[in-house]
Scaffold this active site. Structure first.
Site, PDB file in Angstrom:
ATOM      1  N   THR A 186       0.616 -10.308  -5.649  1.00 54.81           N
ATOM      2  CA  THR A 186      -0.187 -11.044  -4.072  1.00 54.81           C
ATOM      3  C   THR A 186       0.734  -9.786  -3.160  1.00 54.81           C
ATOM      4  O   THR A 186      -0.551  -9.863  -2.166  1.00 54.81           O
ATOM      5  CB  THR A 186       1.073 -12.521  -3.414  1.00 54.81           C
ATOM      6  N   ASP A 187       1.536  -9.205  -3.395  1.00 61.93           N
ATOM      7  CA  ASP A 187       1.881  -8.145  -2.474  1.00 61.93           C
ATOM      8  C   ASP A 187       0.859  -6.577  -2.301  1.00 61.93           C
ATOM      9  O   ASP A 187       0.482  -6.423  -1.296  1.00 61.93           O
ATOM     10  CB  ASP A 187       3.030  -7.223  -2.332  1.00 61.93           C
ATOM     11  N   ILE A 188       0.333  -6.657  -3.653  1.00 64.34           N
ATOM     12  CA  ILE A 188      -0.987  -6.326  -3.711  1.00 64.34           C
ATOM     13  C   ILE A 188      -2.352  -6.772  -3.017  1.00 64.34           C
ATOM     14  O   ILE A 188      -2.706  -5.642  -2.016  1.00 64.34           O
ATOM     15  CB  ILE A 188      -1.061  -5.520  -4.966  1.00 64.34           C
ATOM     16  N   GLY A 191      -1.524  -6.284   0.616  1.00 60.49           N
ATOM     17  CA  GLY A 191      -2.226  -4.418   1.330  1.00 60.49           C
ATOM     18  C   GLY A 191      -3.738  -4.718   1.465  1.00 60.49           C
ATOM     19  O   GLY A 191      -3.876  -3.833   2.249  1.00 60.49           O
TER      20      GLY A 191
END
Length: 415
Positions: A186-188, A191
């Site tokens: 989810t972070d990637i 981003g």
């Protein structure tokens, strides 16, 4: 080292980015822009810097095998940046960051909602100083709503956003229960959405002359990336369940046991299924009214999968892949990470690169997957050491003299 020569202009060579973010989502967006040619200034806390610098082992080591203080985690998302250490809890530090923002095109931050307002570094304050600034805020839950002031982390969002409810084996099956993805996906994805939004805002600025505020939330991204599973629920009013490695909309599309391990079948249409049946010596399956079309295979999933599993244990993974590829049936192994970097296709695509490091001599990195024919990705800066570029950047951007820099360091404003 793969990629274009450093002297070749990048697609974003005219763009200047001020990166106030830490850990993964924001730094991933900034690295993507940096790979595309943008100049990225990473502002870090004196003495400690980005939290992920300490997220090891493993660490980068020098020629004598001693840790350099840079973790492998930090190295994955901070190339093509220059590190400047500024304490912006101090008024002098706030002024330095404001002056940098006045000279930049983009600012990326991932503080809690409203967290930078106390320092005069929020969107309202900086857009008044630089109306052309594209200001990207990355938070767990967004700038509004009942959860806006909560801290958000990838693992938490994988659970709250529904991903863990459809990942893992079903309840009651061996190893059953919710499961997160093995990287902070989810972070990637956030981003990547952030870099896309920034590029859109820069393009809009060409027409309006104004920057804008980008509000990106990990939860929003997690929900958006439910993709077909989200739509299956909205259209079918049936809550998707965990299915292990099986696919909710097509069969067979999962892992199967082999004589020496496992392989993946990714059959996406009826023609591929027919070729698969002929390849494994079961042509009657392709004529069976229960299996001839995907709707039938979905309705009779359990029986078909059982038949396939009984057949696939007869050969090794390598033998199956060689056979099925000759029949144009999508299939593949389940590689370890070591296998990945030894794979001939991965090697041919240059996905492992090496860059010089001031202490380690040379460090391995994973290449950008972006391939542009005229303005390709370049690798200009190894992930920087803490404060490596403080003097250079502040002298070049703000005209600080050596005496001014030393005075700020003596006062603790600069690291």
């Amino acid at each position: 080292m793969s990629g274009a020569p450093a002297a070749q202009p990048g697609a974003l060579q005219h763009v200047k980015v001020l990166d106030l973010s830490r850990v993964l989502a924001g730094p991933w967006a900034a690295q993507t822009l940096g790979d595309l040619g943008a100049e990225v200034i990473k502002v870090e806390r004196p003495g400690t810097g980005d939290d992920t610098r300490a997220w090891g082992p493993p660490h980068v080591t020098d020629a004598a095998g001693r840790p350099t203080g840079e973790s492998a985690y930090y190295m994955c998302t901070n190339r093509n940046k220059q590190s400047v250490t500024v304490d912006f809890t101090r008024p002098e530090g706030q002024q330095i960051v404001r002056e940098l923002a006045a000279r930049c095109d983009v600012l990326i931050e991932n503080f809690k909602t409203g967290g930078l307002a106390q320092y005069g570094l929020d969107h309202v304050s900086l857009s008044a100083l630089n109306p052309r600034l594209v200001y990207c805020s990355v938070t767990g839950f967004g700038q509004d709503g009942p959860y806006a002031h909560r801290a958000g982390y990838d693992f938490l969002i994988q659970g709250m956003g529904g991903l863990m409810s459809i990942s893992g084996h079903p309840d009651g099956a061996p190893g059953g229960g919710p499961m997160k993805v093995g990287v902070a996906l989810t972070d990637i994805l956030t981003g990547l959405y952030a870099s896309t939004a920034i590029l859109a805002a820069l393009q809009a600025r060409e027409h309006t002359g104004r920057g804008q505020h980008i509000d990106l939330a990990l939860l929003d991204v997690g929900v958006a990336c439910l993709a077909n599973q989200g739509m299956n629920y909205l259209y079918g009013d049936k809550v998707p369940q965990r299915m292990g490695n099986a696919h909710p909309n097509t069969v067979p599309y999962q892992d199967f046991p082999t004589q020496d391990g496992h392989m993946i079948l990714a059959i996406g249409n009826d023609g591929q299924f027919a070729r698969f049946c002929h390849a494994i010596g079961e042509p009657d399956w392709a004529q069976d009214e229960r299996f001839v079309c995907n709707a039938g295979r979905l309705a009779h999933r359990e029986e078909l999968v059982g038949r396939i599993r009984a057949a696939t244990v007869a050969r090794t993974t390598r033998d199956w892949i060689a056979l099925l590829e000759r029949h144009a049936v999508p299939c593949g192994p389940i590689n370890t990470v070591r296998d990945v970097f030894e794979d001939p296709q991965v090697q041919a695509r240059g996905l492992r690169i090496a860059m010089p490091h001031p202490q380690a001599g040379e460090v391995p990195l994973v290449a950008s997957p972006i391939r542009l024919s005229d303005t390709p990705v370049t690798y200009r800066h190894t992930p920087p050491q803490l404060g490596q570029h403080t003097d250079e950047v502040l002298a070049r951007y703000l005209g600080f003299s050596p005496a001014q820099l030393q005075a700020y360091k003596d006062d603790g404003v600069l690291g």
